[in-house]
Design a protein around this motif. Structure first.
Motif, PDB file in Angstrom:
ATOM      1  N   ARG B 278     -76.040  44.807 -21.682  1.00 45.06           N
ATOM      2  CA  ARG B 278     -74.646  45.158 -21.366  1.00 45.06           C
ATOM      3  C   ARG B 278     -74.654  46.459 -20.577  1.00 45.06           C
ATOM      4  NH1 ARG B 278     -69.812  46.213 -25.820  1.00 45.06           N
ATOM      5  NH2 ARG B 278     -68.118  46.496 -24.320  1.00 45.06           N
ATOM      6  N   LEU B 279     -74.100  46.405 -19.370  1.00 48.61           N
ATOM      7  CA  LEU B 279     -73.977  47.605 -18.546  1.00 48.61           C
ATOM      8  C   LEU B 279     -72.526  48.058 -18.586  1.00 48.61           C
ATOM      9  CD1 LEU B 279     -76.092  46.425 -15.466  1.00 48.61           C
ATOM     10  CD2 LEU B 279     -76.853  47.833 -17.403  1.00 48.61           C
ATOM     11  N   ARG B 280     -72.340  49.272 -19.085  1.00 50.20           N
ATOM     12  CA  ARG B 280     -70.985  49.821 -19.137  1.00 50.20           C
ATOM     13  C   ARG B 280     -70.838  50.720 -17.911  1.00 50.20           C
ATOM     14  NH1 ARG B 280     -68.711  49.915 -24.446  1.00 50.20           N
ATOM     15  NH2 ARG B 280     -70.121  49.337 -26.144  1.00 50.20           N
ATOM     16  N   VAL B 281     -70.173  50.198 -16.896  1.00 49.28           N
ATOM     17  CA  VAL B 281     -70.088  50.914 -15.615  1.00 49.28           C
ATOM     18  C   VAL B 281     -68.771  51.679 -15.556  1.00 49.28           C
ATOM     19  CG1 VAL B 281     -70.247  50.701 -13.112  1.00 49.28           C
ATOM     20  CG2 VAL B 281     -71.397  49.024 -14.578  1.00 49.28           C
ATOM     21  N   ILE B 282     -68.879  52.973 -15.340  1.00 47.38           N
ATOM     22  CA  ILE B 282     -67.690  53.833 -15.288  1.00 47.38           C
ATOM     23  C   ILE B 282     -67.698  54.564 -13.958  1.00 47.38           C
ATOM     24  CG2 ILE B 282     -66.497  55.793 -16.343  1.00 47.38           C
ATOM     25  CD1 ILE B 282     -68.339  55.149 -18.877  1.00 47.38           C
ATOM     26  N   ASN B 283     -66.581  54.551 -13.250  1.00 47.68           N
ATOM     27  CA  ASN B 283     -66.484  55.358 -12.037  1.00 47.68           C
ATOM     28  C   ASN B 283     -65.829  56.686 -12.390  1.00 47.68           C
ATOM     29  OD1 ASN B 283     -66.189  56.573  -9.597  1.00 47.68           O
ATOM     30  ND2 ASN B 283     -65.375  54.781  -8.536  1.00 47.68           N
ATOM     31  N   GLY B 284     -66.661  57.683 -12.636  1.00 49.00           N
ATOM     32  CA  GLY B 284     -66.165  59.004 -13.001  1.00 49.00           C
ATOM     33  C   GLY B 284     -66.154  59.948 -11.819  1.00 49.00           C
ATOM     34  N   SER B 285     -66.058  59.403 -10.602  1.00 47.70           N
ATOM     35  CA  SER B 285     -66.120  60.282  -9.434  1.00 47.70           C
ATOM     36  C   SER B 285     -64.738  60.837  -9.110  1.00 47.70           C
ATOM     37  CB  SER B 285     -66.701  59.530  -8.237  1.00 47.70           C
ATOM     38  OG  SER B 285     -65.891  58.444  -7.903  1.00 47.70           O
ATOM     39  N   ALA B 286     -64.729  61.857  -8.289  1.00 48.02           N
ATOM     40  CA  ALA B 286     -63.478  62.496  -7.907  1.00 48.02           C
ATOM     41  C   ALA B 286     -62.756  61.683  -6.839  1.00 48.02           C
ATOM     42  CB  ALA B 286     -63.752  63.908  -7.390  1.00 48.02           C
ATOM     43  N   MET B 287     -63.502  61.124  -5.895  1.00 48.53           N
ATOM     44  CA  MET B 287     -62.872  60.534  -4.715  1.00 48.53           C
ATOM     45  C   MET B 287     -63.488  59.226  -4.235  1.00 48.53           C
ATOM     46  SD  MET B 287     -60.381  62.551  -3.728  1.00 48.53           S
ATOM     47  CE  MET B 287     -60.039  62.234  -1.995  1.00 48.53           C
ATOM     48  N   SER B 288     -64.550  58.749  -4.883  1.00 49.22           N
ATOM     49  CA  SER B 288     -65.348  57.693  -4.262  1.00 49.22           C
ATOM     50  C   SER B 288     -65.213  56.345  -4.949  1.00 49.22           C
ATOM     51  CB  SER B 288     -66.819  58.104  -4.257  1.00 49.22           C
ATOM     52  OG  SER B 288     -66.951  59.402  -3.722  1.00 49.22           O
ATOM     53  N   TYR B 289     -64.854  55.339  -4.170  1.00 47.32           N
ATOM     54  CA  TYR B 289     -64.930  53.954  -4.624  1.00 47.32           C
ATOM     55  C   TYR B 289     -66.356  53.468  -4.380  1.00 47.32           C
ATOM     56  CZ  TYR B 289     -59.827  53.056  -4.931  1.00 47.32           C
ATOM     57  OH  TYR B 289     -58.509  53.044  -5.269  1.00 47.32           O
ATOM     58  N   PHE B 290     -66.869  52.643  -5.294  1.00 49.73           N
ATOM     59  CA  PHE B 290     -68.213  52.099  -5.117  1.00 49.73           C
ATOM     60  C   PHE B 290     -68.188  50.575  -5.145  1.00 49.73           C
ATOM     61  CE2 PHE B 290     -68.965  56.304  -6.924  1.00 49.73           C
ATOM     62  CZ  PHE B 290     -69.974  56.797  -6.103  1.00 49.73           C
ATOM     63  N   ASP B 291     -69.126  49.983  -4.416  1.00 48.01           N
ATOM     64  CA  ASP B 291     -69.367  48.539  -4.484  1.00 48.01           C
ATOM     65  C   ASP B 291     -70.730  48.360  -5.122  1.00 48.01           C
ATOM     66  OD1 ASP B 291     -66.967  48.061  -3.195  1.00 48.01           O
ATOM     67  OD2 ASP B 291     -67.875  48.197  -1.211  1.00 48.01           O
ATOM     68  N   LEU B 292     -70.739  47.794  -6.336  1.00 48.18           N
ATOM     69  CA  LEU B 292     -71.979  47.754  -7.111  1.00 48.18           C
ATOM     70  C   LEU B 292     -72.555  46.355  -7.168  1.00 48.18           C
ATOM     71  CD1 LEU B 292     -72.846  49.741 -10.239  1.00 48.18           C
ATOM     72  CD2 LEU B 292     -73.270  47.280 -10.272  1.00 48.18           C
ATOM     73  N   ARG B 293     -73.857  46.276  -6.928  1.00 51.22           N
ATOM     74  CA  ARG B 293     -74.546  45.005  -7.100  1.00 51.22           C
ATOM     75  C   ARG B 293     -75.981  45.256  -7.535  1.00 51.22           C
ATOM     76  NH1 ARG B 293     -74.726  45.550  -1.218  1.00 51.22           N
ATOM     77  NH2 ARG B 293     -76.635  44.660  -0.333  1.00 51.22           N
ATOM     78  N   ILE B 294     -76.591  44.232  -8.118  1.00 48.84           N
ATOM     79  CA  ILE B 294     -77.980  44.315  -8.561  1.00 48.84           C
ATOM     80  C   ILE B 294     -78.683  43.112  -7.950  1.00 48.84           C
ATOM     81  CG2 ILE B 294     -79.544  44.514 -10.534  1.00 48.84           C
ATOM     82  CD1 ILE B 294     -77.088  45.260 -12.246  1.00 48.84           C
ATOM     83  N   PRO B 295     -79.253  43.282  -6.744  1.00 50.81           N
ATOM     84  CA  PRO B 295     -79.849  42.136  -6.063  1.00 50.81           C
ATOM     85  C   PRO B 295     -80.821  41.400  -6.985  1.00 50.81           C
ATOM     86  CG  PRO B 295     -79.820  44.036  -4.615  1.00 50.81           C
ATOM     87  CD  PRO B 295     -79.375  44.525  -5.961  1.00 50.81           C
ATOM     88  N   GLY B 296     -80.654  40.087  -7.057  1.00 46.20           N
ATOM     89  CA  GLY B 296     -81.519  39.276  -7.906  1.00 46.20           C
ATOM     90  C   GLY B 296     -80.940  38.997  -9.277  1.00 46.20           C
ATOM     91  N   LEU B 297     -79.834  39.678  -9.613  1.00 47.16           N
ATOM     92  CA  LEU B 297     -79.208  39.429 -10.915  1.00 47.16           C
ATOM     93  C   LEU B 297     -77.746  39.053 -10.743  1.00 47.16           C
ATOM     94  CD1 LEU B 297     -80.449  42.235 -13.359  1.00 47.16           C
ATOM     95  CD2 LEU B 297     -81.200  39.858 -13.241  1.00 47.16           C
ATOM     96  N   LYS B 298     -77.348  38.004 -11.447  1.00 47.13           N
ATOM     97  CA  LYS B 298     -75.928  37.653 -11.531  1.00 47.13           C
ATOM     98  C   LYS B 298     -75.330  38.549 -12.605  1.00 47.13           C
ATOM     99  CE  LYS B 298     -72.924  34.563  -9.958  1.00 47.13           C
ATOM    100  NZ  LYS B 298     -72.702  34.321  -8.521  1.00 47.13           N
ATOM    101  N   MET B 299     -74.171  39.097 -12.338  1.00 51.66           N
ATOM    102  CA  MET B 299     -73.500  39.911 -13.352  1.00 51.66           C
ATOM    103  C   MET B 299     -72.320  39.120 -13.900  1.00 51.66           C
ATOM    104  SD  MET B 299     -73.467  43.639 -11.457  1.00 51.66           S
ATOM    105  CE  MET B 299     -72.697  43.093  -9.937  1.00 51.66           C
ATOM    106  N   THR B 300     -72.107  39.223 -15.190  1.00 51.75           N
ATOM    107  CA  THR B 300     -70.930  38.585 -15.780  1.00 51.75           C
ATOM    108  C   THR B 300     -69.991  39.674 -16.284  1.00 51.75           C
ATOM    109  OG1 THR B 300     -72.278  36.717 -16.457  1.00 51.75           O
ATOM    110  CG2 THR B 300     -70.117  36.915 -17.481  1.00 51.75           C
ATOM    111  N   VAL B 301     -68.832  39.751 -15.660  1.00 53.47           N
ATOM    112  CA  VAL B 301     -67.860  40.767 -16.051  1.00 53.47           C
ATOM    113  C   VAL B 301     -67.228  40.336 -17.367  1.00 53.47           C
ATOM    114  CG1 VAL B 301     -65.735  41.978 -15.410  1.00 53.47           C
ATOM    115  CG2 VAL B 301     -67.408  41.345 -13.644  1.00 53.47           C
ATOM    116  N   VAL B 302     -67.305  41.184 -18.394  1.00 54.36           N
ATOM    117  CA  VAL B 302     -66.749  40.824 -19.705  1.00 54.36           C
ATOM    118  C   VAL B 302     -65.649  41.775 -20.160  1.00 54.36           C
ATOM    119  CG1 VAL B 302     -68.769  39.545 -20.532  1.00 54.36           C
ATOM    120  CG2 VAL B 302     -68.639  42.038 -20.870  1.00 54.36           C
ATOM    121  N   ALA B 303     -65.485  42.894 -19.465  1.00 55.80           N
ATOM    122  CA  ALA B 303     -64.394  43.803 -19.809  1.00 55.80           C
ATOM    123  C   ALA B 303     -63.995  44.588 -18.578  1.00 55.80           C
ATOM    124  CB  ALA B 303     -64.802  44.758 -20.934  1.00 55.80           C
ATOM    125  N   ALA B 304     -62.710  44.887 -18.487  1.00 54.40           N
ATOM    126  CA  ALA B 304     -62.180  45.712 -17.406  1.00 54.40           C
ATOM    127  C   ALA B 304     -61.378  46.837 -18.042  1.00 54.40           C
ATOM    128  CB  ALA B 304     -61.291  44.887 -16.481  1.00 54.40           C
TER     129      ALA B 304
END
Lengths: 261, 586
Positions: B278-304
């Motif tokens: 389980r990867l808990r991804v948090i965008n704690g930046s001041a100004m930056s939007y990110f596009d996140l991917r892990i080449p070779g792995l399918k990610m399943t979003v389970v919480a927003a």
């Protein structure tokens, strides 16, 4: 505040006080959301300042003496209300005279549209440290901003003694060659509504100056440039220039730096 | 779940001492907070996980290395980003925050439902925490999931004053996993944030070194022909705007960090082959939007935003500032995988590695080119002539109804604020005309890979309040790029009198209309916003809503939290410029 106390000039004082009266040092929303008086405002507004030499250059004309030329602008204030100091001038090398303010202006400026400020204040022309040059004091009304196609525009009317009214328009546009190289055409034109021999002003188009500069931004605040210009006086203005043995048409090269503080 | 909740056994003084010792010990090695242990949660809990219910946090300014350079971030218990605060649903959290700096500070628990005086916004919730003082936050923990905390004082968030806040559920999660890692994204600048703000205020485009040049013009002429190119470019020129204005502050000053580590420091999270992580991804930046991917792995979003959603398999997701997404990955091979979080404007990236052993790394994907904003950004500009847009890339606009973009008649809405709209209101959960929940956003190619969109988000179960909205409140997101003025309804915070008023316990619809050309992550404190993305009673709830340029986004709110709450754009410098309001529930 001290501007008001020491200045005796009614127009400057009123422009400055108008500006300062609408520029609170800290802006609080009068929002009555039950916050105790000793709590800070959740968002404080900060006044900003800017100071820049758009041009600080050594000019070498084809005819006549070399000159050190400046075009300076600074402001202090909020998003809407600002106090400006603008100055353009030159020090002609080897003419035995001190540097001259072609203009030194103190203006109140108000944002009136997304891209436009209305400006009003007083201007001075004359020697910087000396009495080498004719002096005049004039009133200024103008608009400064960005016209469509990103043309930086400074258009102003000057109201001189004896009801002599002139208008000056400066236009600049940046062409981005790379992320750091810019090509900047610029033009200045002076037009007068009436004639004044004392001021060397003729009716109609007085002068036109066109320049092209290539600028390299080492940083956003430090950008050296090289450029060239062509200038010409017209009509009665040119006649007066000729009478004084001055050139009415000239070209030259410049090398200089654009500085922001 | 092998989570244990240690009860508070050490004395607070000892704890403060320990944390300062840590500051000179483990932390001096670099910026990796110890919670970002490579082993994740399958290992023994790391020393800088501060477990509830009783926690003490000390805030200082200390010398640290960031991306290998010595600098002075704000630290929390000796680390920057701060320690993981780990609570458990059902606890009564008691968090003592001591300010050891010489300026006031605060901590806001982002996305947490709590009493208004515990929300941590100086001037709204409390007076702030003066230098030398300790403020005790006490609140019942009534939710679970992935959240974060950060300063709400001045621009401190930009200086490293942030950290992850993880709340374990009282009942097991709806999904199974063997191990977890927190991935906290931040943007770090070696400049003083006050100077960053001044640069933005005094020089349009100060940080943008990806502007269009003469070369781009000729490349477009070759691709689209002279006429189309001239028409498209002259439209932008007429508007005096840049189609490359994607981010205000860019990689030209930012180093993008993942768990406090620069890309070349390669933070690594471990897994065993076949484990579900389980990867808990948090965008704690001041100004930056990110596009996140892990080449070779399918990610399943389970919480927003900490709230469970029905699983969505994706290859990539965009995470706006202050948002959080939990994803599950199951690496089947005994090899390293790159976690690649590219800044939305493509001016840089954050990077980390998932690997079976330390010291491994995988290829870093090629960076994409910055995208030009197209007509989606122009929705804000009513009098647009769409025919001029020919030759622009409309592929991503495919199923958009252009007639809704410009010239939308909002007039019938004007003056409606505060009045019940009996007729003409859409059904609860329905998509507003002008929403683009099916689009991932600028610079993402949905043909190329499966990218998460807001339309994918469905709640796991209906949220309790099923009432239809009794009224609508409409707010326009407004700005003047030239002067870096940002506001709601054309008014900065300093120009409004009075808060936005919600009636206690009412059910209302908040409509956000973005009249600017930038994305804005809009955050409401104290209450959830249920994003009306068309899924009826399964609409997801979030604490932060990304509103794309020209987009019209709506959310249902149950105004059950009496008191005053902050409501603002979570782009730090937009908020500071005045894109901020107080919401009063009474």
């Amino acid at each position: 505040m001290s501007i008001i106390c020491i200045s005796r000039h009614a127009v400057i004082a009123s422009a400055a006080s108008a500006a300062l009266s609408v520029m609170p040092l800290l802006a609080y929303a009068e929002d009555g959301y039950d916050a105790p008086a000793d709590w800070p405002s959740p968002m404080a507004e900060h006044l900003q300042w800017s100071a820049a030499f758009d041009r600080l250059e050594y000019a070498s004309p084809d005819k006549g003496n070399n000159a050190l030329v400046w075009d300076f602008q600074a402001w202090y204030g909020s998003d809407v209300n600002r106090l400006y100091v603008k100055s353009e001038g030159e020090n002609i090398q080897g003419d035995g005279e001190d540097a001259e303010f072609e203009s030194l202006e103190l203006l109140y400026s108000r944002l009136v549209a997304d891209f436009w400020e209305f400006q009003a204040g007083m201007g001075y022309q004359g020697g910087v440290f000396s009495d080498d040059h004719e002096e005049r004091v004039y009133g200024v009304l103008g608009f400064q901003g960005t016209a469509p196609y990103r043309i930086e525009t400074d258009a102003a009317l000057q109201f001189n003694e004896g009801g002599i009214v002139t208008a000056s328009i400066e236009l600049e546009h940046d062409v981005r060659l790379t992320q750091r190289w810019y090509l900047q055409p610029r033009s200045e034109i002076v037009v007068a509504a009436n004639e004044s021999e004392a001021l060397g002003i003729g009716r109609g188009v007085n002068s036109l100056r066109i320049g092209l500069r290539a600028r390299y931004e080492i940083t956003r605040r430090f950008a050296p440039y090289v450029g060239m210009y062509w200038e010409r006086q017209y009509g009665a203005t040119a006649d007066m220039q000729r009478a004084e043995g001055e050139e009415v048409e000239n070209t030259g090269v410049v090398v200089g730096v654009k500085l922001m503080f | 779940m092998k989570g244990t909740t240690s009860t508070f056994s050490t004395s607070r003084r000892q704890l403060l001492k320990t944390s300062s010792a840590l500051g000179l010990g483990a932390m001096a090695l670099g910026m990796t907070p110890a919670w970002a242990s490579p082993l994740g949660r399958a290992a023994a809990a790391s020393r800088t996980v501060e477990s509830g219910p009783e926690i003490a946090l000390a805030i200082r300014r200390e010398d640290r290395l960031v991306a290998g350079q010595r600098t002075r971030p704000i630290t929390i218990n000796g680390s920057s980003p701060g320690p993981m605060v780990r609570l458990k649903e059902g606890q009564e959290a008691v968090i003592r925050v001591t300010n050891l700096m010489d300026e006031p500070t605060s901590i806001h628990w982002h996305g947490i439902i709590l009493p208004p005086e515990m929300d941590g916004v100086p001037g709204i919730s409390f007076a702030g925490i003066a230098p030398g003082d300790t403020f005790t936050y006490r609140f019942p923990v009534t939710q679970s999931g992935t959240y974060w905390y950060h300063s709400h004082s001045g621009l401190q968030e930009q200086e490293g004053h942030a950290g992850p806040l993880i709340i374990d559920a009282a009942t097991p999660d709806a999904f199974q996993y063997d191990r977890e890692h927190v991935l906290l994204l931040t943007d770090w600048t070696f400049e003083d944030p006050k100077n960053v703000f001044r640069n933005l205020k005094t020089m349009e485009g100060y940080y943008n070194f990806q502007e269009r040049t003469v070369a781009d013009f000729f490349a477009d002429v070759r691709r689209n022909g002279l006429q189309d190119t001239v028409e498209a470019r002259s439209m932008w020129a007429e508007m005096r705007m840049s189609s490359r204005d994607i981010s205000d502050v860019t990689g030209s000053t930012y180093t993008y960090l993942l768990n406090g580590n620069a890309p070349d420091e390669n933070w690594t999270g471990l897994f065993r082959r076949g484990e579900t992580v389980r990867l808990r991804v948090i965008n704690g930046s001041a100004m930056s939007y990110f596009d996140l991917r892990i080449p070779g792995l399918k990610m399943t979003v389970v919480a927003a935003d900490g709230q469970p959603v029905q699983p969505v398999p994706v290859d990539e997701f965009r995470i706006g500032v202050a948002e959080a997404y939990d994803v599950l990955v199951t690496p089947e091979d005994d090899k390293a995988y790159t976690i690649f979080a590219e800044a939305m404007d493509r001016s840089g990236y954050a990077r980390a590695t998932l690997a079976p052993r330390m010291g491994m790394q995988a290829n870093i994907p090629a960076r994409r080119d910055i995208a030009d904003r197209g007509m989606e950004a122009m929705g804000a500009h009513g009098s647009m002539n769409h025919s001029k847009m020919a030759g622009m890339d409309h592929s991503k606009m495919a199923d958009m109804d252009h007639s809704e973009m410009a010239g939308m008649d909002h007039s019938k809405m004007a003056g409606m604020q505060g009045e019940a709209l009996a007729a003409g209101m859409l059904a609860a959960g329905a998509v507003q005309p002008g929403a683009r929940y099916d689009q991932a956003g600028i610079g993402l190619d949905q043909q190329q890979r499966r990218v998460l969109v807001y339309q994918d988000l469905k709640a796991l179960a209906p949220w309790p309040d099923r009432r239809p909205p009794q009224r609508e409140i409409e707010l326009h997101l407004t700005g003047n790029m030239e002067r870096y003025m940002w506001s709601f309804d054309g008014k900065k915070f300093s120009e409004v009198n009075g808060p936005i008023h919600f009636n206690k316990d009412e059910r209302l619809r908040l409509i956000l209309i973005n009249d600017t050309m930038m994305e804005h992550p809009i955050h409401l404190h104290g209450m959830w916003m249920e994003l009306e993305n068309g899924h009826g009673e399964m609409i997801p709830r979030k604490h932060t809503l990304n509103v794309k340029p020209g987009e019209r986004v709506s959310a249902l709110i149950t105004a059950d939290a009496e008191g005053s709450w902050a409501f603002h754009c979570h782009l730090l410098y937009h908020m500071d410029a005045g894109m901020f309001r107080v919401v009063k529930v009474s």
